[in-house]
Design a protein around this motif. Structure first.
Motif, PDB file in Angstrom:
ATOM      1  N   PRO A   2       0.840  -1.197   0.000  1.00 51.26           N
ATOM      2  CA  PRO A   2       0.000   0.000   0.000  1.00 51.26           C
ATOM      3  C   PRO A   2       0.872   1.243   0.000  1.00 51.26           C
ATOM      4  N   THR A   3       0.260   2.378  -0.269  1.00 50.86           N
ATOM      5  CA  THR A   3       1.000   3.623  -0.135  1.00 50.86           C
ATOM      6  C   THR A   3       1.432   3.767   1.316  1.00 50.86           C
ATOM      7  N   GLY A   4       2.730   3.850   1.556  1.00 44.39           N
ATOM      8  CA  GLY A   4       3.209   4.039   2.914  1.00 44.39           C
ATOM      9  C   GLY A   4       3.725   2.797   3.598  1.00 44.39           C
ATOM     10  N   GLY A   5       3.790   1.650   2.947  1.00 42.34           N
ATOM     11  CA  GLY A   5       4.345   0.477   3.607  1.00 42.34           C
ATOM     12  C   GLY A   5       3.863  -0.822   2.995  1.00 42.34           C
ATOM     13  N   ALA A   6       4.362  -1.932   3.569  1.00 46.91           N
ATOM     14  CA  ALA A   6       4.028  -3.258   3.059  1.00 46.91           C
ATOM     15  C   ALA A   6       2.951  -3.909   3.923  1.00 46.91           C
ATOM     16  N   CYS A   7       2.212  -4.842   3.340  1.00 49.83           N
ATOM     17  CA  CYS A   7       1.195  -5.567   4.092  1.00 49.83           C
ATOM     18  C   CYS A   7       0.988  -6.935   3.453  1.00 49.83           C
ATOM     19  N   GLU A   8       0.266  -7.771   4.169  1.00 49.12           N
ATOM     20  CA  GLU A   8      -0.087  -9.100   3.678  1.00 49.12           C
ATOM     21  C   GLU A   8      -1.601  -9.171   3.568  1.00 49.12           C
ATOM     22  N   VAL A   9      -2.104  -9.655   2.439  1.00 50.06           N
ATOM     23  CA  VAL A   9      -3.541  -9.756   2.207  1.00 50.06           C
ATOM     24  C   VAL A   9      -3.895 -11.225   1.993  1.00 50.06           C
ATOM     25  N   LEU A  10      -4.728 -11.762   2.877  1.00 54.42           N
ATOM     26  CA  LEU A  10      -5.158 -13.153   2.783  1.00 54.42           C
ATOM     27  C   LEU A  10      -6.598 -13.192   2.310  1.00 54.42           C
ATOM     28  N   LEU A  11      -6.836 -13.805   1.150  1.00 52.47           N
ATOM     29  CA  LEU A  11      -8.175 -13.860   0.579  1.00 52.47           C
ATOM     30  C   LEU A  11      -8.996 -14.927   1.293  1.00 52.47           C
ATOM     31  N   LEU A  12     -10.181 -14.546   1.789  1.00 51.48           N
ATOM     32  CA  LEU A  12     -11.012 -15.450   2.571  1.00 51.48           C
ATOM     33  C   LEU A  12     -12.296 -15.861   1.859  1.00 51.48           C
ATOM     34  N   VAL A  13     -13.107 -14.860   1.469  1.00 50.83           N
ATOM     35  CA  VAL A  13     -14.429 -15.153   0.902  1.00 50.83           C
ATOM     36  C   VAL A  13     -14.625 -14.348  -0.368  1.00 50.83           C
ATOM     37  N   ASP A  14     -14.969 -15.041  -1.454  1.00 52.07           N
ATOM     38  CA  ASP A  14     -15.256 -14.391  -2.729  1.00 52.07           C
ATOM     39  C   ASP A  14     -16.700 -13.898  -2.715  1.00 52.07           C
ATOM     40  N   ARG A  15     -16.888 -12.594  -2.725  1.00 45.89           N
ATOM     41  CA  ARG A  15     -18.240 -12.023  -2.700  1.00 45.89           C
ATOM     42  C   ARG A  15     -18.762 -11.711  -4.089  1.00 45.89           C
ATOM     43  N   GLY A  16     -17.974 -12.008  -5.106  1.00 43.79           N
ATOM     44  CA  GLY A  16     -18.401 -11.772  -6.478  1.00 43.79           C
ATOM     45  C   GLY A  16     -18.001 -10.407  -6.983  1.00 43.79           C
ATOM     46  N   ASP A  17     -17.917 -10.280  -8.313  1.00 47.37           N
ATOM     47  CA  ASP A  17     -17.573  -9.014  -8.969  1.00 47.37           C
ATOM     48  C   ASP A  17     -16.231  -8.490  -8.472  1.00 47.37           C
ATOM     49  N   LEU A  19     -14.842  -8.655  -5.698  1.00 45.43           N
ATOM     50  CA  LEU A  19     -14.824  -8.186  -4.314  1.00 45.43           C
ATOM     51  C   LEU A  19     -14.596  -9.381  -3.390  1.00 45.43           C
ATOM     52  N   TRP A  20     -13.574  -9.253  -2.530  1.00 46.29           N
ATOM     53  CA  TRP A  20     -13.222 -10.335  -1.606  1.00 46.29           C
ATOM     54  C   TRP A  20     -13.202  -9.831  -0.168  1.00 46.29           C
ATOM     55  N   GLU A  21     -13.603 -10.709   0.731  1.00 46.26           N
ATOM     56  CA  GLU A  21     -13.375 -10.472   2.155  1.00 46.26           C
ATOM     57  C   GLU A  21     -11.975 -10.972   2.465  1.00 46.26           C
ATOM     58  N   CYS A  22     -11.151 -10.108   3.027  1.00 41.62           N
ATOM     59  CA  CYS A  22      -9.734 -10.429   3.226  1.00 41.62           C
ATOM     60  C   CYS A  22      -9.307 -10.118   4.656  1.00 41.62           C
ATOM     61  N   LEU A  23      -8.293 -10.827   5.082  1.00 39.66           N
ATOM     62  CA  LEU A  23      -7.596 -10.484   6.319  1.00 39.66           C
ATOM     63  C   LEU A  23      -6.353  -9.712   5.908  1.00 39.66           C
ATOM     64  N   VAL A  24      -6.204  -8.503   6.429  1.00 43.01           N
ATOM     65  CA  VAL A  24      -5.095  -7.631   6.051  1.00 43.01           C
ATOM     66  C   VAL A  24      -4.211  -7.413   7.275  1.00 43.01           C
ATOM     67  N   ARG A  25      -2.924  -7.706   7.128  1.00 45.04           N
ATOM     68  CA  ARG A  25      -1.979  -7.534   8.239  1.00 45.04           C
ATOM     69  C   ARG A  25      -0.734  -6.784   7.765  1.00 45.04           C
ATOM     70  N   PRO A  26      -0.302  -5.700   8.454  1.00 40.63           N
ATOM     71  CA  PRO A  26      -1.109  -4.956   9.426  1.00 40.63           C
ATOM     72  C   PRO A  26      -2.154  -4.135   8.696  1.00 40.63           C
ATOM     73  N   GLY A  27      -3.324  -3.986   9.284  1.00 42.38           N
ATOM     74  CA  GLY A  27      -4.414  -3.339   8.565  1.00 42.38           C
ATOM     75  C   GLY A  27      -4.823  -1.987   9.095  1.00 42.38           C
ATOM     76  N   ARG A  28      -4.154  -1.518  10.178  1.00 40.73           N
ATOM     77  CA  ARG A  28      -4.639  -0.300  10.829  1.00 40.73           C
ATOM     78  C   ARG A  28      -4.550   0.928   9.929  1.00 40.73           C
ATOM     79  N   LYS A  29      -3.634   0.940   8.947  1.00 42.69           N
ATOM     80  CA  LYS A  29      -3.506   2.106   8.078  1.00 42.69           C
ATOM     81  C   LYS A  29      -4.354   1.994   6.813  1.00 42.69           C
TER      82      LYS A  29
END
Length: 271
Positions: A2-17, A19-29
């Motif tokens: 992301p702008t401003g640093g690195a992160c890890e995105v884990l794809l959990l649920v495909d909501r279609g189109d 759009l995914w529900e993801c776990l983002v670490r670290p996600g506070r920013k």
């Protein structure tokens, strides 16, 4: 990144189109509207909504085939206790897996090989399969003082017509139904409605702990699990608390391996 640093995105649920529900670490920013760039930019994403437990809804933007891009840029998510890189990613899949979507492998199934499945069929043992998507909540310890206050995760499943037919016939004829894994157990128990296993898709947040009355299972094959987990509570509900604790004391004393690539046990009548 992301702008401003690195992160890890884990794809959990495909909501279609896309759009995914993801776990983002670290996600506070990563607030709604944040842009994420993967690799050389052939895959980008926009954070759309903040959810609980560090999760976000993320919409992906790309040219080409999404799964092929993920295969090229991404890595298989492994539990933190697996320190080594798997040279063959199929080692963290069951030999009968077919559908993409699970956040982790249903680990009891890792014990089965094509040769073992063939040997079971030669003995007249029928096998049925369900599609299920293991959620991250499977690995979360129970922190609530009262276990009934624990919020159970949802898992999405599909029971094929053929599997429902096999299970219903077995129950009608007094034959045993043995689940491979706690998630398969939760799927079968959730799909049992009005005295029969119901085919089709569904979601379950069923929490099985001592006192639960099983409707489908006559036996269970499962790994040795973490203390204070919903998984060991399910095992205790099926085998009984004292029997479960005795098995775990034996496992610790004999230095059995726990977790994904660990030892397994069969619970049920050995007839």
């Amino acid at each position: 990144r992301p702008t401003g640093g690195a992160c890890e995105v884990l794809l959990l649920v495909d909501r279609g189109d896309n759009l995914w529900e993801c776990l983002v670490r670290p996600g506070r920013k990563l607030k709604p509207g944040a842009q994420v760039l993967f690799g050389d930019g052939q895959l980008t994403a926009t954070v759309e909504e903040e959810l609980n437990d560090g999760k976000r809804t993320v919409r992906f933007h790309y040219q080409g085939i999404f799964l092929e891009i993920l295969e090229q840029l991404g890595r298989m998510p492994l539990p933190p206790y697996i320190k080594a890189e798997l040279q063959d990613q199929e080692r963290y899949q069951t030999v009968y897996s077919k559908v993409v979507g699970s956040a982790a492998a249903p680990t009891a199934g890792l014990h089965f090989t094509p040769e073992l499945l063939e040997a079971l069929r030669n003995k007249g043992i029928q096998t049925g399969f369900v599609t299920l998507h293991v959620g991250l909540g499977t690995f979360r310890p129970v922190k609530a003082e009262n276990i009934t206050d624990h919020h159970m995760h949802l898992e999405h499943y599909t029971v094929p017509e053929e599997t429902a037919r096999l299970v219903n016939a077995a129950k009608a004829e007094g034959r045993r139904v043995i689940a491979v894994g706690t998630t398969s157990c939760r799927t079968l128990e959730s799909a049992w409605k009005e005295g029969a296993l119901t085919p089709g898709p569904g979601s379950t947040g069923i929490f099985i702990y001592p006192g639960y009355r099983f409707q489908v299972l006559d036996g269970l094959i499962t790994n040795f699990h973490l203390p204070e987990s919903t998984l060991i509570m399910l095992v205790s509900a099926f085998a009984g608390y004292e029997s479960t604790m005795n098995a775990y004391r034996e496992a610790v004393q004999e230095r059995y391996r726990f977790f994904s690539f660990g030892d397994a046990m069969f619970i049920g009548d050995m007839r």
